[in-house]
Motif scaffolding. Structure first.
Motif, PDB file in Angstrom:
ATOM      1  N   MET A 534      49.501  47.670  32.191  1.00  0.00           N
ATOM      2  CA  MET A 534      48.749  48.770  32.795  1.00  0.00           C
ATOM      3  C   MET A 534      48.145  49.659  31.716  1.00  0.00           C
ATOM      4  N   ASN A 535      46.903  50.067  31.941  1.00  0.00           N
ATOM      5  CA  ASN A 535      46.215  50.966  31.008  1.00  0.00           C
ATOM      6  C   ASN A 535      45.266  51.857  31.792  1.00  0.00           C
ATOM      7  N   ARG A 536      45.439  53.169  31.618  1.00  0.00           N
ATOM      8  CA  ARG A 536      44.571  54.155  32.279  1.00  0.00           C
ATOM      9  C   ARG A 536      44.495  53.922  33.793  1.00  0.00           C
ATOM     10  N   GLY A 537      45.645  53.601  34.378  1.00  0.00           N
ATOM     11  CA  GLY A 537      45.719  53.489  35.828  1.00  0.00           C
ATOM     12  C   GLY A 537      45.384  52.132  36.403  1.00  0.00           C
ATOM     13  N   SER A 538      44.945  51.194  35.574  1.00  0.00           N
ATOM     14  CA  SER A 538      44.547  49.876  36.073  1.00  0.00           C
ATOM     15  C   SER A 538      45.402  48.761  35.477  1.00  0.00           C
ATOM     16  N   ILE A 539      45.567  47.690  36.237  1.00  0.00           N
ATOM     17  CA  ILE A 539      46.211  46.486  35.718  1.00  0.00           C
ATOM     18  C   ILE A 539      45.164  45.724  34.920  1.00  0.00           C
ATOM     19  N   VAL A 540      45.392  45.581  33.624  1.00  0.00           N
ATOM     20  CA  VAL A 540      44.391  44.939  32.769  1.00  0.00           C
ATOM     21  C   VAL A 540      44.749  43.480  32.453  1.00  0.00           C
ATOM     22  N   GLU A 541      46.003  43.115  32.664  1.00  0.00           N
ATOM     23  CA  GLU A 541      46.414  41.724  32.440  1.00  0.00           C
ATOM     24  C   GLU A 541      47.707  41.459  33.207  1.00  0.00           C
ATOM     25  N   GLU A 542      47.853  40.254  33.700  1.00  0.00           N
ATOM     26  CA  GLU A 542      49.059  39.885  34.437  1.00  0.00           C
ATOM     27  C   GLU A 542      49.297  38.383  34.306  1.00  0.00           C
ATOM     28  N   GLY A 543      50.558  37.984  34.487  1.00  0.00           N
ATOM     29  CA  GLY A 543      50.857  36.553  34.442  1.00  0.00           C
ATOM     30  C   GLY A 543      52.290  36.261  34.051  1.00  0.00           C
ATOM     31  N   ASN A 544      52.565  34.978  33.846  1.00  0.00           N
ATOM     32  CA  ASN A 544      53.868  34.519  33.386  1.00  0.00           C
ATOM     33  C   ASN A 544      54.250  35.234  32.096  1.00  0.00           C
ATOM     34  N   ALA A 545      55.503  35.729  32.025  1.00  0.00           N
ATOM     35  CA  ALA A 545      55.918  36.557  30.888  1.00  0.00           C
ATOM     36  C   ALA A 545      55.757  35.833  29.556  1.00  0.00           C
ATOM     37  N   LEU A 546      56.166  34.572  29.506  1.00  0.00           N
ATOM     38  CA  LEU A 546      56.089  33.838  28.245  1.00  0.00           C
ATOM     39  C   LEU A 546      54.650  33.680  27.785  1.00  0.00           C
ATOM     40  N   GLU A 547      53.745  33.384  28.725  1.00  0.00           N
ATOM     41  CA  GLU A 547      52.333  33.222  28.370  1.00  0.00           C
ATOM     42  C   GLU A 547      51.715  34.538  27.909  1.00  0.00           C
ATOM     43  N   ILE A 548      52.063  35.622  28.617  1.00  0.00           N
ATOM     44  CA  ILE A 548      51.506  36.927  28.253  1.00  0.00           C
ATOM     45  C   ILE A 548      51.974  37.346  26.861  1.00  0.00           C
ATOM     46  N   PHE A 549      53.273  37.194  26.591  1.00  0.00           N
ATOM     47  CA  PHE A 549      53.803  37.637  25.299  1.00  0.00           C
ATOM     48  C   PHE A 549      53.388  36.719  24.148  1.00  0.00           C
ATOM     49  N   ASN A 550      53.138  35.451  24.443  1.00  0.00           N
ATOM     50  CA  ASN A 550      52.736  34.527  23.380  1.00  0.00           C
ATOM     51  C   ASN A 550      51.228  34.492  23.162  1.00  0.00           C
ATOM     52  N   LYS A 551      50.467  34.582  24.282  1.00  0.00           N
ATOM     53  CA  LYS A 551      49.016  34.459  24.169  1.00  0.00           C
ATOM     54  C   LYS A 551      48.308  35.508  25.018  1.00  0.00           C
ATOM     55  N   PRO A 552      48.408  36.789  24.648  1.00  0.00           N
ATOM     56  CA  PRO A 552      47.700  37.826  25.418  1.00  0.00           C
ATOM     57  C   PRO A 552      46.194  37.632  25.314  1.00  0.00           C
ATOM     58  N   LYS A 553      45.498  37.955  26.402  1.00  0.00           N
ATOM     59  CA  LYS A 553      44.049  37.772  26.417  1.00  0.00           C
ATOM     60  C   LYS A 553      43.290  39.102  26.327  1.00  0.00           C
ATOM     61  N   CYS A 554      43.848  40.129  26.959  1.00  0.00           N
ATOM     62  CA  CYS A 554      43.187  41.438  26.992  1.00  0.00           C
ATOM     63  C   CYS A 554      43.317  42.141  25.628  1.00  0.00           C
TER      64      CYS A 554
END
Length: 569
Positions: A534-554
């Motif tokens: 979450m950033n400034r009130g909006s969800i900017v990225e979401e997904g499987n925890a392992l994928e998010i922590f290993n390969k963030p896109k935002c």
């Protein structure tokens, strides 16, 4: 269109043990096509090896029902002599790597030659040549041909078993636990070898393993087996990234190879092996209902290439928010604390809502729990739209644990009064029942629950103890969703670790879902199944925890992780 090579239909296997009959496989069906690789996963005792041995016709003292059809031929109706025409030549098995699989008094050369003599018409010269070819194929030096099984390492024995299985050029290779008991380097070598052989010869493979990385690399489709029942079927990548059965998710969460950051809890142990006429998994399922004790679910399609055997159609969604928005006026301008926030939390899942301070996390939590009214959007709990605090005002609803344990509970209350208060407000149970519920909740959070412990004033407790009381106060309502809002941010590292371990252990035992709100990224990485950034009130990225922590896109997520984990992203 690919040709069906192996079709297993309604397979049932029962063993006769003294006066007892044990059902090991209960109505399993699947199809394997030419050139395809299928994996079978499941806990020990689920029936994986029984299926493999029944296909090969190697089971003794067992009753086999249903159909095993190989290339149009009904295997399980053939006599042993007829089956021998197909064993090794058409269908071969790589047995689980144990010393007793190979003959201890014959050299490796003699054992491979024996297979070729029995199942081919090759001359002595051609047999010797074929043995050398096989050793070359599995990357073993010829000098080991004159060795005995006990003189070889585990990895070398596994290669010998593969060579024996390939000796007669089978179309179907059944591989039972190909890498169990091997070191990391040997595992990699065996996996690469099997991949190379499959690709080069277009062999169909049925791979049985409890090691998910092996299944990931060697198979295209997976059957998930539990107590003789297939509970889920799907494409390997999709199934492991997004399991749709509680049991499958439990298996994946128990793998340290896949979950490299999280604590390993496993699936809650079963009470007993008897499931009656209902779902075989209901005693361990976090979303089981009365229906599950009485009705056996059928393996049915829930999407293209995905089947699940679940009376609820797979893992249900406990919480869903749609486009939640809340704005505050400040100095004449409108500031959005949350804007179009959509969150989805499934049964038994831990979803982490992360972001910097002021990003809108706590506002979102307050709206979901009913302490704050949104300007727009909707909230659904177990599929039904909820308003205000209605989900907080019932057993099996939503509960929230706040950040500050000192202001969350009246310090003048006794421990008993603090935990019992929600039961009294909602008039739940008799006085005697309430006291029993309070004692159980305190026992769960490892706090004293005798009369002396119940009479302690909350203002005499430490921060960590007060937070345990806060957790007990929530658990006494037996929630299906627990919102934990920065619950460890005011605690010292040791107390934080103890509280987190306690909470995750309770979540695993009782099966409630959790929305874990934190700006502590290492903590989120340790506990979460799913992540919302979450950033400034909006969800900017979401997904499987392992994928998010290993390969963030935002870019914002990358910035957070770079600062916290010193990642190069």
């Amino acid at each position: 269109m690919k040709k069906e090579l192996l079709k297993v239909k309604d397979l049932k296997i029962s063993y006769f043990l003294d006066s007892e009959v044990k059902e090991a496989v209960k109505g399993v069906s699947f199809t394997l096509y030419e050139g395809e690789t299928i994996g079978i996963i499941g806990e020990s005792g689920s029936g994986k090896t029984s299926i493999a041995m029944s296909i090969m016709g190697l089971l003794t003292n067992a009753k086999i029902e249903g159909k095993i059809i190989y290339d149009g031929i009904k295997f399980n109706t053939l006599r042993q002599k007829e089956l021998n025409r197909y064993r090794w030549n058409e269908v071969a098995i790589v047995f689980q790597n144990r010393l007793d699989v190979l003959n201890p008094v014959l050299t490796i050369r003699e054992q491979i030659e024996e297979v070729l003599k029995k199942h081919t018409m090759k001359s002595k010269g051609d047999i010797k040549k074929r043995v050398k070819e096989l050793f070359s194929m599995v990357n073993l030096e010829e000098k080991w041909l004159s060795s005995y099984a006990h003189e070889l390492s585990g990895g070398m024995r596994q290669k010998v078993l593969i060579a024996m299985a390939l000796s007669c050029n089978p179309k179907l290779l059944i591989i039972d636990e190909p890498t169990s008991s091997l070191d990391v380097l040997s595992k990699r070598e065996i996996i690469n070898l099997l991949k190379s052989i499959q690709k080069k010869n277009n062999i169909s493979m049925l791979v049985i393993s409890h090691e998910l990385p092996v299944i990931q690399e060697l198979t295209t489709k997976v059957e998930v087996l539990y107590l003789g029942h297939i509970l889920e079927e799907g494409l390997t990548r999709d199934l492991i990234n997004n399991p749709m059965h509680v049991y499958t998710r439990g298996l994946i969460n128990s793998s340290c190879d896949i979950n490299v950051y999280k604590e390993l809890w496993g699936i809650s142990p079963k009470i007993n092996l008897k499931s009656g006429n209902g779902c075989p998994f209901y005693q361990r399922c976090v979303q089981a209902s009365k229906e599950c004790t009485q009705k056996l679910p059928r393996l049915s399609y829930i999407s293209i290439e995905r089947k699940v055997a679940c009376n609820k159609g797979g893992i249900v969604t406990i919480l869903e928010t749609k486009d939640l928005s809340k704005a505050f006026k400040s100095h004449g301008s409108k500031i959005y604390a949350c804007k179009n926030v959509s969150i989805n939390v499934k049964a038994g899942e831990v979803a982490a809502l992360i972001g910097a301070s002021g990003s809108g996390k706590t506002t979102t939590a307050k709206i979901i729990s009913g302490f704050l009214k949104s300007d727009s959007g909707s909230i659904y709990f177990e599929g039904k739209e909820i308003h205000g605090c209605e989900a907080m005002r019932k057993i099996h609803g939503i509960q929230i644990i706040f950040q500050d344990p000192f202001s969350a509970i009246n310090g003048d209350f006794t421990v008993e009064k603090a935990v019992k208060e929600p039961l009294e407000i909602l008039n739940i149970g008799s006085e005697e029942e309430r006291k029993a519920m309070v004692k159980k909740a305190l026992q769960d959070v490892q706090m004293p629950f005798d009369n002396e412990g119940l009479d302690i004033r909350c203002n005499t407790l430490s921060g960590g103890e007060r937070q345990r009381i806060s957790i007990a106060r929530s658990l006494v309502m037996k929630p299906k969703l627990l919102i934990a809002d920065e619950i460890t941010s005011m605690l010292d590292p040791s107390t934080k670790a103890n509280i987190l371990r306690l909470l995750k252990g309770l979540q695993n035992e009782k099966g409630f879902s959790m929305l874990f709100i934190t700006h502590d990224l290492p903590l989120a990485r340790k506990i979460a199944d799913k992540v919302y950034v979450m950033n400034r009130g909006s969800i900017v990225e979401e997904g499987n925890a392992l994928e998010i922590f290993n390969k963030p896109k935002c870019q914002y997520t990358k910035k957070l992780f770079k600062e916290c984990f010193h990642m190069t992203v």
